[in-house]
Design a protein around this motif. Structure first.
Motif, PDB file in Angstrom:
ATOM      1  N   ALA A  52     -16.628  -0.120 -35.264  1.00  0.00           N
ATOM      2  CA  ALA A  52     -15.370   0.449 -35.761  1.00  0.00           C
ATOM      3  C   ALA A  52     -15.480   1.961 -35.901  1.00  0.00           C
ATOM      4  O   ALA A  52     -14.551   2.700 -35.556  1.00  0.00           O
ATOM      5  N   THR A  53     -16.632   2.433 -36.369  1.00  0.00           N
ATOM      6  CA  THR A  53     -16.844   3.870 -36.501  1.00  0.00           C
ATOM      7  C   THR A  53     -16.891   4.541 -35.134  1.00  0.00           C
ATOM      8  O   THR A  53     -16.324   5.625 -34.956  1.00  0.00           O
ATOM      9  N   LEU A  54     -17.529   3.906 -34.175  1.00  0.00           N
ATOM     10  CA  LEU A  54     -17.604   4.457 -32.826  1.00  0.00           C
ATOM     11  C   LEU A  54     -16.214   4.619 -32.219  1.00  0.00           C
ATOM     12  O   LEU A  54     -15.868   5.689 -31.707  1.00  0.00           O
ATOM     13  N   ILE A  55     -15.407   3.590 -32.305  1.00  0.00           N
ATOM     14  CA  ILE A  55     -14.055   3.647 -31.727  1.00  0.00           C
ATOM     15  C   ILE A  55     -13.190   4.657 -32.480  1.00  0.00           C
ATOM     16  O   ILE A  55     -12.454   5.440 -31.860  1.00  0.00           O
ATOM     17  N   ALA A  56     -13.276   4.660 -33.803  1.00  0.00           N
ATOM     18  CA  ALA A  56     -12.481   5.608 -34.593  1.00  0.00           C
ATOM     19  C   ALA A  56     -12.878   7.044 -34.280  1.00  0.00           C
ATOM     20  O   ALA A  56     -12.015   7.928 -34.156  1.00  0.00           O
ATOM     21  N   THR A  57     -14.175   7.287 -34.113  1.00  0.00           N
ATOM     22  CA  THR A  57     -14.632   8.637 -33.777  1.00  0.00           C
ATOM     23  C   THR A  57     -14.203   9.029 -32.380  1.00  0.00           C
ATOM     24  O   THR A  57     -13.852  10.189 -32.132  1.00  0.00           O
ATOM     25  N   PHE A  58     -14.203   8.079 -31.460  1.00  0.00           N
ATOM     26  CA  PHE A  58     -13.705   8.346 -30.109  1.00  0.00           C
ATOM     27  C   PHE A  58     -12.240   8.771 -30.162  1.00  0.00           C
ATOM     28  O   PHE A  58     -11.833   9.720 -29.481  1.00  0.00           O
ATOM     29  N   ILE A  59     -11.455   8.096 -30.986  1.00  0.00           N
ATOM     30  CA  ILE A  59     -10.038   8.455 -31.157  1.00  0.00           C
ATOM     31  C   ILE A  59      -9.915   9.850 -31.765  1.00  0.00           C
ATOM     32  O   ILE A  59      -9.097  10.663 -31.315  1.00  0.00           O
ATOM     33  N   VAL A  60     -10.715  10.147 -32.773  1.00  0.00           N
ATOM     34  CA  VAL A  60     -10.688  11.485 -33.387  1.00  0.00           C
ATOM     35  C   VAL A  60     -11.040  12.542 -32.346  1.00  0.00           C
ATOM     36  O   VAL A  60     -10.394  13.596 -32.270  1.00  0.00           O
ATOM     37  N   GLY A  61     -12.047  12.272 -31.526  1.00  0.00           N
ATOM     38  CA  GLY A  61     -12.416  13.216 -30.472  1.00  0.00           C
ATOM     39  C   GLY A  61     -11.303  13.428 -29.465  1.00  0.00           C
ATOM     40  O   GLY A  61     -11.040  14.559 -29.038  1.00  0.00           O
ATOM     41  N   GLY A  62     -10.624  12.341 -29.089  1.00  0.00           N
ATOM     42  CA  GLY A  62      -9.508  12.463 -28.152  1.00  0.00           C
ATOM     43  C   GLY A  62      -8.346  13.242 -28.734  1.00  0.00           C
ATOM     44  O   GLY A  62      -7.769  14.121 -28.078  1.00  0.00           O
ATOM     45  N   ILE A  63      -8.008  12.941 -29.984  1.00  0.00           N
ATOM     46  CA  ILE A  63      -6.933  13.672 -30.664  1.00  0.00           C
ATOM     47  C   ILE A  63      -7.310  15.143 -30.797  1.00  0.00           C
ATOM     48  O   ILE A  63      -6.467  16.031 -30.626  1.00  0.00           O
ATOM     49  N   SER A  64      -8.572  15.409 -31.086  1.00  0.00           N
ATOM     50  CA  SER A  64      -9.034  16.791 -31.212  1.00  0.00           C
ATOM     51  C   SER A  64      -8.899  17.537 -29.891  1.00  0.00           C
ATOM     52  O   SER A  64      -8.512  18.720 -29.877  1.00  0.00           O
ATOM     53  N   GLN A  65      -9.197  16.868 -28.794  1.00  0.00           N
ATOM     54  CA  GLN A  65      -9.030  17.490 -27.474  1.00  0.00           C
ATOM     55  C   GLN A  65      -7.567  17.837 -27.211  1.00  0.00           C
ATOM     56  O   GLN A  65      -7.247  18.928 -26.725  1.00  0.00           O
ATOM     57  N   VAL A  66      -6.691  16.911 -27.553  1.00  0.00           N
ATOM     58  CA  VAL A  66      -5.257  17.144 -27.346  1.00  0.00           C
ATOM     59  C   VAL A  66      -4.772  18.297 -28.224  1.00  0.00           C
ATOM     60  O   VAL A  66      -4.070  19.205 -27.750  1.00  0.00           O
ATOM     61  N   PHE A  67      -5.139  18.275 -29.501  1.00  0.00           N
ATOM     62  CA  PHE A  67      -4.728  19.347 -30.408  1.00  0.00           C
ATOM     63  C   PHE A  67      -5.294  20.696 -29.968  1.00  0.00           C
ATOM     64  O   PHE A  67      -4.618  21.721 -30.078  1.00  0.00           O
ATOM     65  N   ALA A  68      -6.517  20.700 -29.480  1.00  0.00           N
ATOM     66  CA  ALA A  68      -7.124  21.962 -29.040  1.00  0.00           C
ATOM     67  C   ALA A  68      -6.353  22.560 -27.875  1.00  0.00           C
ATOM     68  O   ALA A  68      -6.171  23.772 -27.800  1.00  0.00           O
ATOM     69  N   ARG A  69      -5.908  21.715 -26.963  1.00  0.00           N
ATOM     70  CA  ARG A  69      -5.124  22.225 -25.830  1.00  0.00           C
ATOM     71  C   ARG A  69      -3.744  22.699 -26.265  1.00  0.00           C
ATOM     72  O   ARG A  69      -3.274  23.739 -25.825  1.00  0.00           O
ATOM     73  N   ILE A  70      -3.094  21.920 -27.112  1.00  0.00           N
ATOM     74  CA  ILE A  70      -1.728  22.267 -27.533  1.00  0.00           C
ATOM     75  C   ILE A  70      -1.720  23.551 -28.359  1.00  0.00           C
ATOM     76  O   ILE A  70      -0.898  24.443 -28.127  1.00  0.00           O
TER      77      ILE A  70
END
Length: 140
Positions: A52-70
């Motif tokens: 659960a932590t692995l998947i949640a962190t993967f989601i946080v990383g993906g959201i962070s990538q999107v926010f960084a670009r925007i």
């Protein structure tokens, strides 16, 4: 669940302040942490805490990538603040307390669990970066 989401948002935004994140990015930091915690809580009952932590962190990383670009800011601003709700601080504290109390069996079990959760956080962030790189290369 709603109280936990609000609390995780506030905690993440608060750590963003402590880490000197730009003021204009504190809302996004809070959203990243809140989404990570929401995914963790939804998965925690179905799979083990490490997964659960692995998947949640993967989601946080993906959201962070999107926010960084925007918002044209470094990814680390969002990812460091976003994983704060997932960090096993209580487990690490209990492991150290058990060591001090000479309860070595419980201490090693708690320390191993905290290390596995910490490793899943690191792996989740790395996997999200690799996935992002793959998407960028495919888009070229």
């Amino acid at each position: 669940m709603l109280a936990q989401l609000i609390t995780s948002f506030i905690a993440t935004a608060g750590f963003g302040i402590i880490f000197n994140a730009p003021r204009r990015s504190l809302l996004q930091c809070g959203v990243a942490g809140m989404l990570g915690w929401m995914v963790y809580m939804l998965l925690y009952t179905h799979i083990d805490p490490v997964g659960a932590t692995l998947i949640a962190t993967f989601i946080v990383g993906g959201i962070s990538q999107v926010f960084a670009r925007i918002y044209k800011t470094p990814v680390i601003i969002f990812s460091v603040a976003g994983v704060i709700p997932l960090v096993p601080g209580g487990l690490a504290y209990n492991a150290m307390r058990s060591f001090v109390e000479n309860n070595y069996a419980a201490a090693t079990q708690l320390a191993a669990q905290a290390a596995m959760l910490s490793g899943s956080i690191a792996l989740g962030l790395v996997l999200s970066e690799v996935f992002n790189q793959m998407i960028r290369r495919a888009a070229r």
